[in-house]
Design a protein around this motif. Structure first.
Motif, PDB file in Angstrom:
ATOM      1  N   ILE A 244      58.900  -9.610   3.113  1.00 36.59           N
ATOM      2  CA  ILE A 244      57.589  -9.012   2.703  1.00 36.59           C
ATOM      3  C   ILE A 244      57.596  -8.808   4.389  1.00 36.59           C
ATOM      4  O   ILE A 244      57.443  -9.464   5.069  1.00 36.59           O
ATOM      5  N   GLU A 245      58.267  -7.741   5.051  1.00 40.77           N
ATOM      6  CA  GLU A 245      58.176  -7.010   6.740  1.00 40.77           C
ATOM      7  C   GLU A 245      56.911  -6.621   6.924  1.00 40.77           C
ATOM      8  O   GLU A 245      56.974  -5.273   6.196  1.00 40.77           O
ATOM      9  N   TYR A 246      56.112  -6.355   7.788  1.00 46.48           N
ATOM     10  CA  TYR A 246      55.384  -5.509   7.414  1.00 46.48           C
ATOM     11  C   TYR A 246      55.100  -5.547   9.717  1.00 46.48           C
ATOM     12  O   TYR A 246      55.353  -5.982  10.391  1.00 46.48           O
ATOM     13  N   CYS A 247      54.611  -3.738   9.420  1.00 47.83           N
ATOM     14  CA  CYS A 247      54.044  -3.475  10.968  1.00 47.83           C
ATOM     15  C   CYS A 247      53.108  -4.264  11.192  1.00 47.83           C
ATOM     16  O   CYS A 247      52.408  -4.164  10.948  1.00 47.83           O
ATOM     17  N   THR A 248      53.318  -4.767  13.009  1.00 47.56           N
ATOM     18  CA  THR A 248      52.317  -5.308  12.874  1.00 47.56           C
ATOM     19  C   THR A 248      51.088  -4.103  13.905  1.00 47.56           C
ATOM     20  O   THR A 248      50.118  -4.545  13.710  1.00 47.56           O
ATOM     21  N   GLY A 249      51.226  -3.146  14.117  1.00 47.70           N
ATOM     22  CA  GLY A 249      51.017  -2.377  14.883  1.00 47.70           C
ATOM     23  C   GLY A 249      50.407  -1.478  14.456  1.00 47.70           C
ATOM     24  O   GLY A 249      49.161  -0.890  14.570  1.00 47.70           O
ATOM     25  N   CYS A 250      50.914  -1.451  13.058  1.00 42.94           N
ATOM     26  CA  CYS A 250      50.110  -0.926  12.119  1.00 42.94           C
ATOM     27  C   CYS A 250      48.840  -1.718  11.088  1.00 42.94           C
ATOM     28  O   CYS A 250      48.207  -1.090  10.061  1.00 42.94           O
ATOM     29  N   ARG A 251      49.081  -2.612  11.959  1.00 38.71           N
ATOM     30  CA  ARG A 251      48.270  -3.616  10.961  1.00 38.71           C
ATOM     31  C   ARG A 251      48.157  -3.195   9.674  1.00 38.71           C
ATOM     32  O   ARG A 251      46.641  -4.054   8.855  1.00 38.71           O
ATOM     33  N   TRP A 252      49.136  -4.202   9.237  1.00 41.72           N
ATOM     34  CA  TRP A 252      49.774  -4.478   7.525  1.00 41.72           C
ATOM     35  C   TRP A 252      49.966  -5.680   7.142  1.00 41.72           C
ATOM     36  O   TRP A 252      50.906  -6.002   5.561  1.00 41.72           O
ATOM     37  N   LEU A 253      49.297  -6.542   7.970  1.00 43.25           N
ATOM     38  CA  LEU A 253      49.281  -7.830   7.355  1.00 43.25           C
ATOM     39  C   LEU A 253      48.869  -7.915   6.163  1.00 43.25           C
ATOM     40  O   LEU A 253      49.209  -8.506   5.403  1.00 43.25           O
ATOM     41  N   LEU A 254      47.375  -7.370   6.240  1.00 47.68           N
ATOM     42  CA  LEU A 254      46.627  -7.893   5.535  1.00 47.68           C
ATOM     43  C   LEU A 254      46.846  -6.773   3.966  1.00 47.68           C
ATOM     44  O   LEU A 254      47.129  -8.022   2.440  1.00 47.68           O
ATOM     45  N   ARG A 255      47.912  -6.383   3.636  1.00 40.68           N
ATOM     46  CA  ARG A 255      48.924  -5.780   2.536  1.00 40.68           C
ATOM     47  C   ARG A 255      49.584  -6.725   2.308  1.00 40.68           C
ATOM     48  O   ARG A 255      49.961  -6.290   0.916  1.00 40.68           O
ATOM     49  N   ALA A 256      50.497  -7.264   3.195  1.00 44.20           N
ATOM     50  CA  ALA A 256      51.324  -7.967   3.377  1.00 44.20           C
ATOM     51  C   ALA A 256      51.320  -9.221   2.782  1.00 44.20           C
ATOM     52  O   ALA A 256      51.975  -9.484   1.457  1.00 44.20           O
ATOM     53  N   ALA A 257      50.439  -9.865   3.016  1.00 42.91           N
ATOM     54  CA  ALA A 257      49.645 -11.166   2.156  1.00 42.91           C
ATOM     55  C   ALA A 257      49.627 -10.736   1.142  1.00 42.91           C
ATOM     56  O   ALA A 257      49.009 -11.321  -0.333  1.00 42.91           O
TER      57      ALA A 257
END
Length: 93
Positions: free
Chosen positions: A7-20
């Motif tokens: 799962i690759e996610y945009c850090t600038g968009c703060r999508w870490l929690l969605r990816a996790a």
């Protein structure tokens, strides 16, 4: 060898929690079928990608948004374990 999901996610968009959260859902659903789920910060602005062993299964920009978890589970199941029943998350008859 069991398949791996990335799962690759945009850090600038703060999508870490969605990816996790997505990773948690996939690991819970496919605990016997998956070898790993990896989270990868993206260099692509606005990117949210899901791959199985390098095969693109979801691209947020191409699909016009984030996947509903039910749909993503069906896509992953169809790719890694087509015979698997997802119970209440399975396709409507």
């Amino acid at each position: 060898m069991k398949p791996s999901i990335e799962i690759e996610y945009c850090t600038g968009c703060r999508w870490l929690l969605r990816a996790a959260w997505t990773a948690q859902e996939l690991l819970t659903t496919f605990e016997d079928e998956l070898g790993s789920v990896t989270l990868k910060p993206s260099e692509v602005s606005g990117g949210f990608f899901v791959r199985a062993d390098g095969t693109m299964l979801w691209d947020r920009k191409q699909r016009g948004g984030f996947p509903e978890m039910k749909e993503l589970k069906q896509i992953i199941r169809d790719h890694i374990a087509p015979e698997r029943d997802l119970g209440h998350s399975d396709k409507d008859a």
